[in-house]
Write an enzyme that holds these catalytic residues in place. Structure first.
Site, short mmCIF file in Angstrom:
data_model
loop_
_atom_site.label_atom_id
_atom_site.label_comp_id
_atom_site.label_asym_id
_atom_site.label_seq_id
_atom_site.Cartn_x
_atom_site.Cartn_y
_atom_site.Cartn_z
N CYS A 14 5.41 -11.03 -0.53
CA CYS A 14 4.31 -11.54 -1.36
C CYS A 14 4.79 -12.66 -2.28
O CYS A 14 4.05 -13.62 -2.54
CB CYS A 14 3.67 -10.42 -2.16
N HIS A 27 3.67 -6.81 -7.58
CA HIS A 27 3.04 -7.56 -6.50
C HIS A 27 2.67 -8.95 -7.00
O HIS A 27 2.27 -9.12 -8.15
CB HIS A 27 1.78 -6.83 -6.03
#
EC number: 3.4.19.12
Length: 341
Positions: A53, A328
């Site tokens: 990510c 994230h």
């Protein structure tokens, strides 16, 4: 959309990229929409290759910067790779990174897919930085710096010049020496320079030091709610270096307490800010930070001898949700064709 965004610093991006208002749209190839499924240029997803990510967020931001898009889509990078002024052979891995980045840029801007894989670029960079291929969580700032460094190394060209210098001795002689400087699309777009004035608090003599970099790390003030200008003021305020932080004074010929103040001596076309969300102990600084979408003014921090006072518009943000141990990454990018985020 309002003129400012404000989000909790613990939940939103540690980066943000501001770009000059320059219209490059007319220089880009145009991809026609296909049937009833319009596909906007540059609006393309990236597949997550398992804990990538941070890779995808950075690539989305870089691929939304119009001067960089124009450079790669028009093939200018090919000329740079074939440049014959290198005094030594270009490492093949470095060249592969630039080529893979260009192919990815082409897929995202001129391809028909709603989502593409960054695996070829990820693999090419992983040959140089194996940590990024271990499928473990990585830091977006480190990845960004590695990408910019490798693109610069692959695309740089050398400039030679002669300057006068004086040799000390019983008879002072003037001689001319060759100096070499490196430039690339990365330095032309992202490189900025800070000038530090260092005043010895004993002899009061002033010396100057320059620092060149591409990512500007800013401290976050202690108060809960602040603006980006507050972060900038915190960075550019005069700092006193005492005790273990004393600097060697060439006039006193010993370490002395000093006063240091920074100013911008070269403003980049595109400026990247990194907000320091964590302190030395790793504690998250959860604060509300307001930052402008348009007309960020750096005039108060520019060296007075320089006449250019740039203002910047926001074009991309990398968001991080989590702490030092994990989290994230996502990205907000402004598309230059649709003008939508």
């Amino acid at each position: 959309m309002t003129s400012q965004l404000s989000l909790p610093a613990g939940d939103f991006g540690i980066y943000y990229v501001l770009a000059e208002c320059t219209d490059y749209c007319d220089t880009l190839p145009v991809k026609e929409a296909d049937g009833n499924q319009p596909h906007f240029q540059g609006v393309t997803g990236l597949r997550n290759l398992d804990n990538t990510c941070c890779v995808n967020a950075i690539l989305q931001c870089l691929c939304s910067i119009l001067p960089l898009v124009e450079y790669f889509l028009t093939g200018k990078y090919i000329t740079a790779l074939q440049n014959k002024t290198y005094p030594f052979l270009l490492p093949s891995d470095c060249s592969e990174v630039a080529t893979a980045f260009a192919y990815l840029m082409t897929d995202m801007w001129l391809g028909d897919s709603d989502c593409v894989s960054p695996e070829i670029f990820w693999s090419a960079l992983g040959n140089l930085y194996p940590a990024f291929t271990k499928k473990t969580q990585q830091d977006a700032q480190e990845f960004l710096i590695c990408v910019l460094n490798e693109l610069h190394e692959a695309l740089k060209k050398y400039h030679y010049s002669r300057r006068r210098s004086y040799e000390k001795g019983s008879t002072q002689r003037c001689c001319r020496k060759w100096t070499t400087t490196e430039t690339s699309v990365i330095t032309q777009l992202f490189e900025e320079q800070l000038n530090y004035s260092i005043v010895c608090l004993k002899c009061e003599k002033c010396t100057y030091k320059n620092e060149v970099f591409t990512v500007f790390s800013l401290p976050i003030p202690s108060k809960y709610e602040c603006s980006l200008q507050d972060c900038l003021q915190c960075f550019f305020q005069q700092d006193a270096l005492t005790w273990n932080n004393e600097i060697h004074c060439s006039f006193c010929e010993t370490k002395q307490e000093t006063a240091v103040r920074a100013s911008i001596s070269k403003a980049p076309k595109i400026i990247i800010f990194h907000l320091k969300r964590f302190d030395i102990q790793g504690t998250t600084k959860r604060k509300l930070i307001h930052y402008p979408l348009t007309n960020l003014d750096l005039t108060p921090y520019i060296c007075s001898i320089f006449r250019k006072y740039p203002k910047y518009n926001l074009c991309a943000v990398v968001n991080h949700f989590g702490d030092l141990d994990g989290g994230h990454y996502t990205a907000f990018c402004k598309n230059s064709v649709t003008q939508a985020w």
